[in-house]
Design an enzyme around this catalytic site. Sequence first.
Site, PDB file in Angstrom:
ATOM      1  N   PRO A   1     -18.959 -31.612  26.106  1.00  0.00           N
ATOM      2  CA  PRO A   1     -19.143 -31.494  27.555  1.00  0.00           C
ATOM      3  C   PRO A   1     -19.000 -32.860  28.236  1.00  0.00           C
ATOM      4  O   PRO A   1     -19.446 -33.874  27.700  1.00  0.00           O
ATOM      5  CB  PRO A   1     -20.585 -30.974  27.692  1.00  0.00           C
TER       6      PRO A   1
ATOM      7  N   SER B   1     -19.023 -38.881  26.806  1.00  0.00           N
ATOM      8  CA  SER B   1     -17.641 -38.390  26.825  1.00  0.00           C
ATOM      9  C   SER B   1     -16.647 -39.487  27.195  1.00  0.00           C
ATOM     10  O   SER B   1     -15.540 -39.528  26.661  1.00  0.00           O
ATOM     11  CB  SER B   1     -17.495 -37.193  27.768  1.00  0.00           C
ATOM     12  N   SER B   2     -17.035 -40.402  28.088  1.00  0.00           N
ATOM     13  CA  SER B   2     -16.072 -41.449  28.465  1.00  0.00           C
ATOM     14  C   SER B   2     -15.860 -42.421  27.299  1.00  0.00           C
ATOM     15  O   SER B   2     -14.745 -42.894  27.066  1.00  0.00           O
ATOM     16  CB  SER B   2     -16.510 -42.196  29.732  1.00  0.00           C
TER      17      SER B   2
ATOM     18  N   ASP C   1     -22.370 -46.775  23.417  1.00  0.00           N
ATOM     19  CA  ASP C   1     -21.732 -45.452  23.302  1.00  0.00           C
ATOM     20  C   ASP C   1     -20.462 -45.498  22.450  1.00  0.00           C
ATOM     21  O   ASP C   1     -20.274 -44.693  21.542  1.00  0.00           O
ATOM     22  CB  ASP C   1     -21.351 -44.921  24.694  1.00  0.00           C
TER      23      ASP C   1
HETATM   24  O1  PMV Z   1     -24.718 -41.247  30.288  1.00  0.00           O
HETATM   25  P1  PMV Z   1     -23.809 -41.926  29.319  1.00  0.00           P
HETATM   26  O2  PMV Z   1     -23.420 -41.077  28.173  1.00  0.00           O
HETATM   27  O3  PMV Z   1     -22.647 -42.481  30.022  1.00  0.00           O
HETATM   28  O4  PMV Z   1     -24.653 -43.139  28.671  1.00  0.00           O
HETATM   29  C1  PMV Z   1     -25.009 -44.279  29.440  1.00  0.00           C
HETATM   30  C2  PMV Z   1     -25.991 -45.118  28.655  1.00  0.00           C
HETATM   31  C3  PMV Z   1     -26.534 -46.352  29.421  1.00  0.00           C
HETATM   32  O5  PMV Z   1     -27.489 -46.976  28.568  1.00  0.00           O
HETATM   33  C4  PMV Z   1     -27.224 -45.930  30.704  1.00  0.00           C
HETATM   34  C5  PMV Z   1     -25.410 -47.340  29.752  1.00  0.00           C
HETATM   35  C6  PMV Z   1     -24.862 -48.129  28.564  1.00  0.00           C
HETATM   36  O6  PMV Z   1     -23.760 -48.678  28.740  1.00  0.00           O
HETATM   37  O7  PMV Z   1     -25.510 -48.245  27.520  1.00  0.00           O
END
Ligand code: PMV
Length: 308
Positions: free
Chosen positions: A97, A104-105, A148
């Site tokens: 999702p 996902s990015s 990520d």
């Molecule tokens: O929401 P997502 O899957 O894009 O995760 C962001 C995670 C953060 O800690 C808020 C940003 C990061 O770069 O670690």
Amino acid sequence: MTTADSDGHRPNVGEGGFASSPGKVILFGEHAVVHGYPAIAAPLQRRVTAHVVPDGSGTVSIDAEGDVGPILPVAVTACLKSFGIHGAKVAFGGDLPRSVGLGSSAALSVALVKACAAASGCLLSDGQTLERAMDVERSFHGNPSGLDHTVSYTGKILRFVRGVPFSEVRLARPMDAVVWVVSPRGSAKERIARISEMAKDDPERVRGIFSAIRDLSEEAVSAMERGDLELVGRNMDVNHRCLSELDLSTPSLDEACRRLRDAGAYGAKLTGAGGGGAVVALCQDAQGILRTLDLPENVAFPVRWNPA
Ligand code: PMV
């Protein structure tokens, strides 16, 4: 020639380079990790696929589900160019999702870089792949920590501190979770920027919350490595409250966490940038919890991590 990635995922037809990369859940430390504190994240089985077919046309066409938006074409074109690919058909797919905190990015960034490398016959080291994926990820997140895409690339549960070599969390026993996609959410980039503003405006308060999250993360690493999943779950509950104090939760995310705990989870929290999106709950019996909640398969799904 079509190139399958190391996981054996193959496109149906066509030439060029194909790759896939998994999403992730952050178990501890989102946002704090952007500011140098440790975080723990784990890969999902669900993935993003990228298929790059260079055609020398000088233009880039993108086939992706839903609204492509303005950022993706710019990011894809820049990535292709860095591999000397001037014009291509690029298709994204998979079962992860999008834009709900499941990475996902980052998964798209890693899959795209690997597909470009395969399409152009370019051999990249791990470090080079990560660097290029980080460049793509920056287009989406502005100032990502790197957590990520590192988890997506390695496919391992990691303890991650920005700018420091990461380490793998070695589970003592299998760990089960339920991921529940609760609601759509706004821009992660804006939320990351907002927390950075908050950290500037009220450094003592935000430092206090981030330090509490750090202690929860560090305790959770040891707990996972000796198999004390009840403690990991309790710490996830507290991490969720810390994120609420930063105004990152919503009534629907709180309600989803409460229902997961009531259904028997060890603990539950929002995962990712917050303001909507998904929650993750650690549990002994993921299938039992899913039966109790009775949610559609595309809304909630089980995850299992096995000891390496
Ligand atoms: O929401 P997502 O899957 O894009 O995760 C962001 C995670 C953060 O800690 C808020 C940003 C990061 O770069 O670690």
